[in-house]
Design an enzyme around this catalytic site. Structure first.
Site, short mmCIF file in Angstrom:
data_model
loop_
_atom_site.label_atom_id
_atom_site.label_comp_id
_atom_site.label_asym_id
_atom_site.label_seq_id
_atom_site.Cartn_x
_atom_site.Cartn_y
_atom_site.Cartn_z
N LYS A 113 0.83 -1.21 0.00
CA LYS A 113 0.00 0.00 0.00
C LYS A 113 0.86 1.26 0.00
O LYS A 113 0.44 2.31 -0.47
CB LYS A 113 -0.92 0.02 1.22
CG LYS A 113 -1.83 -1.19 1.38
CD LYS A 113 -2.85 -1.30 0.25
CE LYS A 113 -3.97 -2.27 0.56
NZ LYS A 113 -3.56 -3.68 0.63
C1 LIG Z 1 -4.18 -4.84 0.18
C2 LIG Z 1 -3.36 -6.08 0.13
C3 LIG Z 1 -3.62 -7.09 -0.81
C4 LIG Z 1 -4.78 -6.99 -1.79
O1 LIG Z 1 -4.58 -6.00 -2.75
P1 LIG Z 1 -5.82 -5.45 -3.60
O2 LIG Z 1 -5.27 -4.32 -4.37
O3 LIG Z 1 -6.85 -5.03 -2.59
O4 LIG Z 1 -6.29 -6.58 -4.44
C5 LIG Z 1 -2.79 -8.18 -0.85
N1 LIG Z 1 -1.78 -8.32 0.04
C6 LIG Z 1 -1.50 -7.38 0.96
C7 LIG Z 1 -0.39 -7.62 1.91
C8 LIG Z 1 -2.27 -6.23 1.04
O5 LIG Z 1 -2.00 -5.30 1.96
#
Ligand SMILES: *Cc1c(COP(=O)(O)O)cnc(C)c1O
Length: 497
Positions: A113
């Site tokens: 993120k």
């Molecule tokens: C948010 C997240 C995901 C999923 O990603 P999306 O963009 O919501 O599909 C997968 N792994 C981790 C560690 C995340 O923080």
């Protein structure tokens, strides 16, 4: 360069500039902003291999944020991708276990993120300045665990903003929770909810759609926006690292520049993998986008059958950031495969709202050929972490392990040995209990903060800086609310009730 405009997935034909779309977060009709045309394709792939991450980011993002000046965009990029990341490469590739792991977890909160949320506050501030917006921006965000901390880090003490985070009180790891509730900054507010991520996300989306509340807020000189991947300002920076992965493969001569590659993406809200799809639309040579799910395997079934059906129990897994039954960004993919017919998408979303399911047409399904979906059980996931660690010494987090396990299924199903990138979305240090327990059951009962130390010892180094000392930080946020009291909690925080 022609200006790229954005419009809603749900067919109100109003267009917005990138700056407007970023500030608003979500379109007025509840749809998501999507580009009205695909930008210029990137054809000079060889030349990308020599660019820094920052320069590459500029070359990609300028095609999508056409209303930002060069200076504005370069400043946003320089402020985001700096020493906050523990490696100059920002998103390095590691070749292990037959694949290339694209490590997106070297940022300030140890999850992917950070790739978007380190830059979003700068994009938003720039957009506000461009639009002469002098309202205070209230960032409302639902999190399955990782977005929350990354958004808090990004927006803490950013002038002209405040941020309110809702997370599932019983649905995140201890490390994730501690990262959030120890957040400093007078403009931050963190609230646990007695519910799951879908409850948090639905509550937040309802607030965006609440005209009366929005008017009240406006009169108070404020406006809502979103740091979730429903905001196009989250998605656009994510397109960059797909090109960066490809550039690194070219540079290391792992592929001939121009060859197609596979990407395996551990998926929840469908933002990450959608950015890969957008990269492909912009010229990235992609063979397959492999969508990896955990036991909440709605997307796997969708790719198999063309039916999206969320009517099933929500499963709490060891990959909590993927515990989602309503993948918001799929709506953007639907828009593309429905030949950009917003009325069609609106109908599907109404059906989802009313019955919890929808079915796409045969024509739409045919356009999903570039996707492959599968899922990994909890047992597969734990087994994968242990096996790859024993064989190669590479330690994956639980989400990345879901992706790797699904890739094994893909190989088994297809014998496709195209060069493959596994998108690695979190550091194993963020999920120490389940990662360590996969290696040895005795770790199942050890305190998570102790396990961070044990993991560091196992890997022969120190714990990553962002979680050093986390156990001793002061807890600053203790609020918990019921899942149907999200609106009240927001009104209270903003002094509107
Ligand atoms: C948010 C997240 C995901 C999923 O990603 P999306 O963009 O919501 O599909 C997968 N792994 C981790 C560690 C995340 O923080």
């Amino acid at each position: 360069m022609a200006e790229l405009k954005f419009t809603s997935t749900r067919g109100n034909n109003n267009t917005a500039t990138a700056a407007e779309a970023i500030i608003r977060g979500i379109a007025a009709d509840g749809g998501l902003y999507v580009p009205t045309t695909w930008p210029e394709r990137i054809n000079n792939l060889e030349e990308l291999a020599d660019l820094s991450y920052q320069e590459l980011a500029y070359q990609v993002m300028r095609l999508l944020l056409t209303d930002f000046t060069e200076d504005e965009l370069r400043t946003c990029i320089a402020n985001a991708y700096d020493e906050k990341f523990s490696t100059e490469l920002i998103a390095p590739l590691t070749h292990k276990a037959g694949v290339h792991f694209l490590e997106l977890y070297h940022g300030p909160t140890l999850a992917f993120k950070d790739m978007a949320l380190t830059i979003l506050p700068y994009l938003m501030k720039t957009a506000a300045r461009k639009l002469d917006n002098n309202k205070e921006i209230v960032i409302l965000t639902a999190t399955s665990g990782d977005t929350g901390k990354a958004a808090l880090e990004g927006f803490a003490d950013v002038e002209g903003t405040q941020i309110i985070i809702f997370f599932p009180e019983h649905g995140v790891s201890e490390i994730q929770k501690r990262q959030m509730v120890t957040q400093t900054g007078d403009n931050t507010c963190v609230i646990g909810i007695e519910g799951n991520f879908d409850d948090a996300q639905s509550g937040v989306k309802a607030i965006f759609a609440d005209e009366e509340l929005n008017n009240k807020l406006n009169r108070a000189g404020k406006m809502f926006s979103s740091a979730n991947s429903i905001n196009i300002g989250r998605l656009i920076p994510q397109v960059v690292y797909y090109f960066s992965a490809y550039a690194q493969l070219c540079k290391n001569e792992d592929i001939e520049c121009g060859d197609k590659v596979n990407f395996v993406v551990p998926t929840g809200n469908f933002g990450n993998i959608l950015a890969g799809y957008y990269a492909m639309k912009m010229g990235l040579p992609v063979q397959k986008l492999i969508c990896a799910s955990n036991d909440n395997k709605v997307l796997y079934e969708f790719f198999e059958t063309g039916i999206y059906d969320k009517n099933r129990p929500f499963v709490t897994t060891i990959s909590p950031s993927m515990d989602i039954l309503i993948s918001s960004n799929l709506e953007r993919l639907l828009y593309t495969i429905a030949a950009e017919d917003g009325t069609e998408v609106k109908g599907l979303m109404q059906s989802l709202n009313q019955t919890g399911r929808y079915e796409i047409t045969g024509d739409m399904k045919e356009q999903l050929n570039v996707f492959y979906g599968n899922y990994a059980s909890e047992e597969d996931t734990l087994h994968t972490i242990a096996e790859i660690f024993k064989e190669t010494g590479y330690l994956m987090d639980t989400h990345t392990a879901v992706a790797y396990a699904v890739y094994q299924k893909y190989l088994h199903d297809t014998y496709d040995h195209t060069t493959t990138v596994v998108v690695s979305t979190a550091s194993p240090f963020k999920f120490p209990r389940d990662v360590m327990r996969s290696l040895n059951e005795r770790y199942a009962v050890v305190d998570e903060f102790k396990l961070v130390e044990e993991m560091a010892a196992l890997l022969g180094g120190e714990a990553p800086k962002p979680i050093q000392g986390l156990a001793d930080k002061e807890i600053l946020h203790r609020s918990v609310c019921e899942k149907d009291q999200i609106k009240e909690a927001v009104e209270k925080r903003l002094g509107l009730s």
